[in-house]
Enzyme design. Sequence first.
Site, PDB file in Angstrom:
ATOM      1  N   ARG A 223      -3.671   0.845   0.593  1.00 39.65           N
ATOM      2  CA  ARG A 223      -3.793   0.125   1.851  1.00 39.65           C
ATOM      3  C   ARG A 223      -4.803  -1.001   1.671  1.00 39.65           C
ATOM      4  O   ARG A 223      -5.900  -0.787   1.156  1.00 39.65           O
ATOM      5  CB  ARG A 223      -4.270   1.077   2.965  1.00 39.65           C
ATOM      6  N   HIS A 271       3.654  -6.012  -2.315  1.00 41.88           N
ATOM      7  CA  HIS A 271       3.992  -4.716  -1.703  1.00 41.88           C
ATOM      8  C   HIS A 271       5.294  -4.145  -2.286  1.00 41.88           C
ATOM      9  O   HIS A 271       6.256  -3.884  -1.555  1.00 41.88           O
ATOM     10  CB  HIS A 271       4.088  -4.837  -0.177  1.00 41.88           C
TER      11      HIS A 271
END
Lengths: 308, 308
Positions: A223, A271
């Site tokens: 994250r 990502h």
Amino acid sequence: MLTVLFAAKDERWPHYRDPLARAIAEAGIVAQVMTKADPALVDYIVFAPNGPVYDFAPFKRAKAVLSLWAGVEKIAPNPTLRLPLARMVDPGLAEGMVEYVTGHVLRHHLGIDRYVHGLRDWSPAVPPLARERRVAILGLGELGAACAQALAALNFRVSGWSRRPKTLPGILARSGEEGLVRTLAEAEILVALLPLTAETENLLDARRLSLLPQGAVLINPGRGAVIDDAALLAALDEGRLGHATLDVFREEPLPQGHPFWGHPKITITPHVAAETRPETASRVIAENIRRGEAGEPFLYLVDRAAGY
Amino acid sequence: MLTVLFAAKDERWPHYRDPLARAIAEAGIVAQVMTKADPALVDYIVFAPNGPVYDFAPFKRAKAVLSLWAGVEKIAPNPTLRLPLARMVDPGLAEGMVEYVTGHVLRHHLGIDRYVHGLRDWSPAVPPLARERRVAILGLGELGAACAQALAALNFRVSGWSRRPKTLPGILARSGEEGLVRTLAEAEILVALLPLTAETENLLDARRLSLLPQGAVLINPGRGAVIDDAALLAALDEGRLGHATLDVFREEPLPQGHPFWGHPKITITPHVAAETRPETASRVIAENIRRGEAGEPFLYLVDRAAGY
């Protein structure tokens, strides 16, 4: 017949329609999966935070929210949500994460970038063996534990840290603030696989980054907000950290003009480390619907108080 | 106190000083390791052929020559050498090869070069899982087998080829010319770990390279001369092969001006995949000193008449 609402981005639906139908049929459930439905008639909500549902109050009959995402920090605090919330633990996602982490740890361990950029002359530089290389994993959930064990199988000296004490074979596992200090102090390569919670936001701040050994490499496929961006840039620019490979960011897509773009000591991957795979994720969703109907406990139920 | 002479290239000494001292201490031996010493006072000679010692006659008290090299063809015929000669069999070399091969296979599998060169914009491209990627290993000796098994443990679909039939758990192993054709035809990533013999020289010629799938990647950490250089360049330039990562070459160092230098589809690593490792090699040296002092037979003693 059950009604299952698929409440994710429209563009994900073509990827999930057939795998979800197959998985539900294989689980012996009779259900219709819809992208729009009267909330009062919905039995289960298949959910992603970037989809159309924000208010769970009208879903009076629903039995659970089944997240397609591993991270639930965007839904866990939602005050309208009074249903059980299950996060996604996708075996395909875990495999992809292990491959990403193992690939990038080996890349930094072997110093591969130097060769990818192109040698100009014959200048051998033999790296140490993995058994002499200390790798630390922050976060020992399903993903962190799987990565730790894959790296240990390649002989890396793996340590791990989690907020709550855990035990993993072949891994030096620590917890608590003192455990974190000791884990950071020895991490030549640090992999952050922490959930995002109030406790982990900015966990890697200037003080903690300063504990890493000189020249350490940071890999963050977890994250983005667990890292203080400005502190990371300072540590790289001052030469204390060797490199950062980042797959996740506070804002995604990473905004144009962000100082991470084009930084010579930062590798950006957009990502890609932990993509949920529709085939395997659909089986998890179907199994949880089966459990809900059979009155069995849901898999991967979120502790709303802890936030993960 | 024993006196051990480190008789290799000066530049190797910083790599061996601490590992040798540690290994000797761990073996329970009291010794000083020196790079210069009165030959008459030396008990053991740690040797590499490119070091300072050519004449062994003055080493009247020495008990053995302990080579840092696996190959002893340059020292075995030395007429001044009347001491026992042990060659190096370094377990670290196989580990290093597994790490190199696993690292570069994952690099190509994950498409890491694109990120190392630097993304210009947010453009996700999720690779397939390893379980959907076919990797083939040519040569299933000690190194090839170890690499095949490490890749299979990461879920890659691994096939292997060797001249003589072999069996390896979890690996589709083939042999013979037909086996080679079938192995090449399915190899998205091909790793060449063949010994150099009359049969393997130029084994990867234009015809066999043309059997690889469109866009295949070749990794060669074995022997340079198993590849026909001109055929490889043609296959890359015509776009049939995607990339070649080469650690070994017909002539080393790779001559300046060779067309491999600077080629956009070739990654050159300067013979670093299988280097003797100071940590593990030092333990072999220390164990042989311990054996010499205990009157036990030396490990890896060379048969001077046979030459190996």
